[in-house]
Write an enzyme that holds these catalytic residues in place. Structure first.
Site, PDB file in Angstrom:
ATOM      1  N   LYS A  11       2.291  -3.524   7.396  1.00 40.67           N
ATOM      2  CA  LYS A  11       2.519  -3.576   5.853  1.00 40.67           C
ATOM      3  C   LYS A  11       3.874  -3.184   5.408  1.00 40.67           C
ATOM      4  O   LYS A  11       4.531  -3.705   4.785  1.00 40.67           O
ATOM      5  CB  LYS A  11       1.723  -2.636   5.169  1.00 40.67           C
ATOM      6  CG  LYS A  11       0.152  -3.061   4.997  1.00 40.67           C
ATOM      7  CD  LYS A  11      -0.475  -4.589   4.303  1.00 40.67           C
ATOM      8  CE  LYS A  11       0.212  -4.635   2.925  1.00 40.67           C
ATOM      9  NZ  LYS A  11      -0.259  -5.996   2.174  1.00 40.67           N
ATOM     10  N   THR A  60       0.841  -1.194   0.069  1.00 43.12           N
ATOM     11  CA  THR A  60       0.114  -0.105   0.091  1.00 43.12           C
ATOM     12  C   THR A  60       1.025   1.209  -0.055  1.00 43.12           C
ATOM     13  O   THR A  60       1.836   1.298   0.590  1.00 43.12           O
ATOM     14  CB  THR A  60      -1.004   0.039   1.184  1.00 43.12           C
ATOM     15  OG1 THR A  60      -1.396   1.145   1.223  1.00 43.12           O
ATOM     16  CG2 THR A  60      -0.236  -0.267   2.638  1.00 43.12           C
ATOM     17  N   ASP A  61       0.479   2.166  -0.603  1.00 42.98           N
ATOM     18  CA  ASP A  61       1.165   3.675  -0.325  1.00 42.98           C
ATOM     19  C   ASP A  61       1.080   4.129   1.014  1.00 42.98           C
ATOM     20  O   ASP A  61       2.032   5.056   1.326  1.00 42.98           O
ATOM     21  CB  ASP A  61       0.358   4.897  -1.360  1.00 42.98           C
ATOM     22  CG  ASP A  61      -1.314   4.918  -0.891  1.00 42.98           C
ATOM     23  OD1 ASP A  61      -1.777   4.317   0.033  1.00 42.98           O
ATOM     24  OD2 ASP A  61      -1.773   5.812  -1.450  1.00 42.98           O
ATOM     25  N   GLU A  62       0.377   3.447   1.798  1.00 39.88           N
ATOM     26  CA  GLU A  62       0.268   3.979   3.268  1.00 39.88           C
ATOM     27  C   GLU A  62       1.822   3.743   4.049  1.00 39.88           C
ATOM     28  O   GLU A  62       1.920   4.341   5.173  1.00 39.88           O
ATOM     29  CB  GLU A  62      -0.776   3.559   4.120  1.00 39.88           C
ATOM     30  CG  GLU A  62      -2.265   3.648   3.419  1.00 39.88           C
ATOM     31  CD  GLU A  62      -3.462   3.484   4.167  1.00 39.88           C
ATOM     32  OE1 GLU A  62      -3.444   3.467   5.476  1.00 39.88           O
ATOM     33  OE2 GLU A  62      -4.479   3.173   3.786  1.00 39.88           O
ATOM     34  N   TYR A 106      -1.637  -0.561  11.060  1.00 39.16           N
ATOM     35  CA  TYR A 106      -1.873  -1.127   9.766  1.00 39.16           C
ATOM     36  C   TYR A 106      -0.619  -0.616   8.744  1.00 39.16           C
ATOM     37  O   TYR A 106       0.009  -1.799   8.488  1.00 39.16           O
ATOM     38  CB  TYR A 106      -3.301  -0.556   8.923  1.00 39.16           C
ATOM     39  CG  TYR A 106      -3.241  -0.914   7.627  1.00 39.16           C
ATOM     40  CD1 TYR A 106      -3.262  -2.334   7.128  1.00 39.16           C
ATOM     41  CD2 TYR A 106      -3.119  -0.013   6.683  1.00 39.16           C
ATOM     42  CE1 TYR A 106      -3.320  -2.677   5.776  1.00 39.16           C
ATOM     43  CE2 TYR A 106      -3.360  -0.338   5.158  1.00 39.16           C
ATOM     44  CZ  TYR A 106      -3.411  -1.616   4.814  1.00 39.16           C
ATOM     45  OH  TYR A 106      -3.376  -1.819   3.499  1.00 39.16           O
TER      46      TYR A 106
HETATM   47  P1  NAD Z   1      -9.707  -7.044   2.290  1.00 34.54           P
HETATM   48  O1  NAD Z   1      -9.684  -7.130   3.901  1.00 34.54           O
HETATM   49  O2  NAD Z   1     -11.124  -7.045   1.500  1.00 34.54           O
HETATM   50  O3  NAD Z   1      -9.517  -8.877   2.006  1.00 34.54           O
HETATM   51  C1  NAD Z   1      -8.311  -9.361   2.426  1.00 34.54           C
HETATM   52  C2  NAD Z   1      -8.641 -10.795   2.456  1.00 34.54           C
HETATM   53  O4  NAD Z   1      -7.394 -11.679   3.250  1.00 34.54           O
HETATM   54  C3  NAD Z   1      -9.736 -11.390   3.114  1.00 34.54           C
HETATM   55  O5  NAD Z   1     -10.354 -12.380   2.155  1.00 34.54           O
HETATM   56  C4  NAD Z   1      -9.360 -12.218   4.435  1.00 34.54           C
HETATM   57  O6  NAD Z   1     -10.253 -13.383   4.714  1.00 34.54           O
HETATM   58  C5  NAD Z   1      -8.313 -12.613   3.974  1.00 34.54           C
HETATM   59  N1  NAD Z   1      -7.272 -12.937   5.236  1.00 34.54           N
HETATM   60  C6  NAD Z   1      -7.081 -11.962   6.245  1.00 34.54           C
HETATM   61  N2  NAD Z   1      -6.318 -12.642   7.192  1.00 34.54           N
HETATM   62  C7  NAD Z   1      -6.086 -13.763   6.633  1.00 34.54           C
HETATM   63  C8  NAD Z   1      -5.140 -14.932   7.032  1.00 34.54           C
HETATM   64  N3  NAD Z   1      -4.332 -14.792   8.269  1.00 34.54           N
HETATM   65  N4  NAD Z   1      -5.100 -15.918   6.324  1.00 34.54           N
HETATM   66  C9  NAD Z   1      -5.522 -15.986   4.972  1.00 34.54           C
HETATM   67  N5  NAD Z   1      -6.297 -15.162   4.526  1.00 34.54           N
HETATM   68  C10 NAD Z   1      -6.554 -14.199   5.420  1.00 34.54           C
HETATM   69  O7  NAD Z   1      -8.465  -6.612   1.729  1.00 34.54           O
HETATM   70  P2  NAD Z   1      -8.381  -5.603   0.283  1.00 34.54           P
HETATM   71  O8  NAD Z   1      -8.891  -4.490   0.285  1.00 34.54           O
HETATM   72  O9  NAD Z   1      -8.689  -6.367  -0.723  1.00 34.54           O
HETATM   73  O10 NAD Z   1      -6.797  -5.489   0.147  1.00 34.54           O
HETATM   74  C11 NAD Z   1      -5.887  -6.618  -0.187  1.00 34.54           C
HETATM   75  C12 NAD Z   1      -4.639  -6.582  -0.230  1.00 34.54           C
HETATM   76  O11 NAD Z   1      -4.018  -5.023  -0.991  1.00 34.54           O
HETATM   77  C13 NAD Z   1      -3.957  -6.017   1.217  1.00 34.54           C
HETATM   78  O12 NAD Z   1      -2.768  -6.505   1.244  1.00 34.54           O
HETATM   79  C14 NAD Z   1      -3.911  -4.508   1.359  1.00 34.54           C
HETATM   80  O13 NAD Z   1      -2.844  -4.225   2.042  1.00 34.54           O
HETATM   81  C15 NAD Z   1      -3.568  -4.318  -0.213  1.00 34.54           C
HETATM   82  N6  NAD Z   1      -4.001  -2.860  -0.611  1.00 34.54           N
HETATM   83  C16 NAD Z   1      -5.265  -2.433  -0.297  1.00 34.54           C
HETATM   84  C17 NAD Z   1      -5.842  -1.220  -0.744  1.00 34.54           C
HETATM   85  C18 NAD Z   1      -7.481  -0.639  -0.589  1.00 34.54           C
HETATM   86  O14 NAD Z   1      -7.533   0.307  -0.919  1.00 34.54           O
HETATM   87  N7  NAD Z   1      -8.235  -1.563  -0.220  1.00 34.54           N
HETATM   88  C19 NAD Z   1      -4.966  -0.440  -1.511  1.00 34.54           C
HETATM   89  C20 NAD Z   1      -3.470  -0.978  -1.498  1.00 34.54           C
HETATM   90  C21 NAD Z   1      -3.165  -1.923  -1.030  1.00 34.54           C
HETATM   91  P1  TYD Z   2     -10.684   4.103   4.118  1.00 38.85           P
HETATM   92  O1  TYD Z   2     -11.838   3.746   3.353  1.00 38.85           O
HETATM   93  O2  TYD Z   2     -10.835   3.498   5.634  1.00 38.85           O
HETATM   94  O3  TYD Z   2      -9.251   4.091   3.680  1.00 38.85           O
HETATM   95  P2  TYD Z   2      -7.780   4.275   4.316  1.00 38.85           P
HETATM   96  O4  TYD Z   2      -7.932   4.780   5.728  1.00 38.85           O
HETATM   97  O5  TYD Z   2      -7.095   3.276   4.216  1.00 38.85           O
HETATM   98  O6  TYD Z   2      -7.417   5.554   3.533  1.00 38.85           O
HETATM   99  O7  TYD Z   2     -10.783   5.671   4.582  1.00 38.85           O
HETATM  100  C1  TYD Z   2     -10.725   6.697   3.497  1.00 38.85           C
HETATM  101  C2  TYD Z   2     -10.851   7.919   4.085  1.00 38.85           C
HETATM  102  O8  TYD Z   2     -12.138   8.261   4.517  1.00 38.85           O
HETATM  103  C3  TYD Z   2      -9.653   8.285   5.311  1.00 38.85           C
HETATM  104  O9  TYD Z   2      -9.380   9.509   5.247  1.00 38.85           O
HETATM  105  C4  TYD Z   2     -10.740   8.009   6.361  1.00 38.85           C
HETATM  106  C5  TYD Z   2     -11.903   8.639   6.177  1.00 38.85           C
HETATM  107  N1  TYD Z   2     -13.145   7.976   6.544  1.00 38.85           N
HETATM  108  C6  TYD Z   2     -14.260   8.539   7.071  1.00 38.85           C
HETATM  109  O10 TYD Z   2     -14.390   9.861   6.977  1.00 38.85           O
HETATM  110  N2  TYD Z   2     -15.284   8.167   7.463  1.00 38.85           N
HETATM  111  C7  TYD Z   2     -15.507   6.887   7.501  1.00 38.85           C
HETATM  112  O11 TYD Z   2     -16.654   6.158   7.703  1.00 38.85           O
HETATM  113  C8  TYD Z   2     -14.445   6.020   7.006  1.00 38.85           C
HETATM  114  C9  TYD Z   2     -14.517   4.548   7.104  1.00 38.85           C
HETATM  115  C10 TYD Z   2     -13.356   6.720   6.329  1.00 38.85           C
END
Ligand code: NAD
Ligand code: TYD
Length: 351
Positions: free
Chosen positions: A161, A132-134, A157
């Site tokens: 990562k 992630t970019d975070e 988090y």
């Molecule tokens: P998500 O929370 O929707 O899905 C995570 C999946 O991992 C779920 O299916 C869960 O059951 C599985 N999981 C969790 N713990 C586990 C374990 N111990 N063993 C096996 N499986 C397990 O997450 P997402 O939003 O789809 O993100 C997927 C990946 O992409 C993550 O690594 C996250 O850090 C990265 N990512 C997410 C975003 C975003 O905006 N959502 C952005 C950049 C990077």
């Molecule tokens: P989120 O979807 O949790 O992603 P991330 O924290 O990984 O960026 O949140 C996106 C942005 O929205 C973040 O600045 C937090 C804000 N946010 C709210 O203002 N209200 C909410 O209920 C949630 C879930 C997030």
């Protein structure tokens, strides 16, 4: 050539789109989805491809090394795309150890499973880690994250990562295991668990519930449509250079409050409400602890070197996303009627 690729976290939001893309695009490859099915894992996300001949599912916790070793041996795995993670910042503030276990220990276990299975024969092998970019921390109003930006994670988090990214690079340096890492900005689209900003807001607007905006809604995120992330992952898996990092982003920054206002307008139109109706649901709530102000990705390396570009504009992506959630009411109802409600009550004590 027939290959076996493990995709971890394939029942989650991004993972399900990546699994679908690989199962459909590479019928000669066997795709093994390893997922523990936590609260965020939902096999319903993969219903349309679950009977494909080249798809397998293994319900396993990546924290269990022996089970991973067995799966890797059973399938003679050649590639790994690692998405499984605890992924929600607010939950990491409540329960950091869950993030250490899955994100750090789980990643090291997967690297160990590869080391054991591949036994120094790295031809045709790849461990691709989705990050992630975070990990880069928080930006002020100016500047962008590039691949060489120093890590400065601010939440449990992002710290977990960042730690997993360091282990992946350490295994590349120490054991020469072939790796690639990509760091992506915020994703949105179908199948996202409704604890994240966009699906949560869509669902609340639909049900006339308050839209909780943290602080003053001034925080900025760079949004990318999930299918464009899955396309980037496909491109990087097949054409990326070993040992490299690629930033992925939409070049699409939005202040939270502006994004919510746009979403309200789209929803008013879709639901046949008078313009301005949904905006009244906006409710400012207590800010997230240590809330990162701004994320913004410079993805020019990926665009120039591998020719990837997003396929949709934000307006198109947002409209498709809203349509999907409105059409798939059953999906969201099945989630929100479960344990999620208890979590919701605890998280959103509206003030
Ligand atoms: P998500 O929370 O929707 O899905 C995570 C999946 O991992 C779920 O299916 C869960 O059951 C599985 N999981 C969790 N713990 C586990 C374990 N111990 N063993 C096996 N499986 C397990 O997450 P997402 O939003 O789809 O993100 C997927 C990946 O992409 C993550 O690594 C996250 O850090 C990265 N990512 C997410 C975003 C975003 O905006 N959502 C952005 C950049 C990077
Ligand atoms: P989120 O979807 O949790 O992603 P991330 O924290 O990984 O960026 O949140 C996106 C942005 O929205 C973040 O600045 C937090 C804000 N946010 C709210 O203002 N209200 C909410 O209920 C949630 C879930 C997030």
């Amino acid at each position: 050539m027939n290959k076996t690729i493990v995709i971890t976290g394939g029942a989650g939001f991004i993972g399900s789109h990546v699994v679908r893309q690989f199962v459909s695009n590479y019928p000669d490859h066997t795709i093994v989805n390893i997922d523990k099915l936590t609260y965020a894992g939902n096999l319903e996300n993969l219903r349309d491809i679950e009977n494909q001949k080249n798809y397998r599912f293994e319900k396993t916790d990546i924290v269990l090394q022996d089970e991973l070793n067995e799966i890797f041996n059973k399938y003679k795995v050649q590639g790994v795309i690692h998405l499984a993670a605890e992924s929600h910042v607010d939950r990491s503030i409540e329960n950091p150890m869950d993030f250490v276990h899955t994100n750090v220990t789980g990643t090291v276990n997967l690297l160990n499973a590869c080391l054991k299975q591949w036994d120094n024969d790295y031809k045709g092998k790849l461990f691709y880690h989705i990050s992630t970019d975070e990990v880069f921390g928080s930006l002020n109003r100016e500047g962008y994250f590039v691949e060489s930006t120093p890590y400065d994670p601010k939440s449990p988090y992002s710290a977990s990562k960042a730690s997993s990214d360091h282990f992946v690079r350490a295994y590349y340096n120490t054991y020469k295991i072939p790796v690639i890492i990509s760091n992506c900005s915020n994703n949105y689209g179908p199948n996202q668990f409704p604890e994240k900003l966009i699906p949560l807001s869509v669902n609340n607007i639909k049900n006339n519930r308050p839209i909780p905006v943290y602080g003053k809604g001034e925080n900025i995120r760079d949004w990318l449509y999930v299918i464009d992330h899955a396309r980037a992952i496909d491109t990087i898996y097949h054409h990326g250079k070993k040992g490299q990092t690629y930033n992925i982003g939409g070049n699409n920054e939005w202040k939270n409050i502006d994004l919510i206002q746009l979403l309200c307008k789209v929803m008013d139109k879709k639901l046949g409400r008078k313009e301005g109706t949904s905006e009244k649901l906006i409710t400012f709530v207590k800010d997230r602890a240590g809330h990162d102000l701004r994320y913004a990705i410079d993805s020019s390396k990926l665009r120039k070197e591998l020719g990837w570009e997003p396929s949709v504009t934000f307006e198109q992506g947002l409209e498709m996303t809203v349509d999907w959630y409105l059409k798939n009411e059953g999906w969201i109802n099945r989630i929100t009627s479960g344990k999620y409600e208890t979590y919701y009550e605890k998280q959103y004590k509206l003030r």
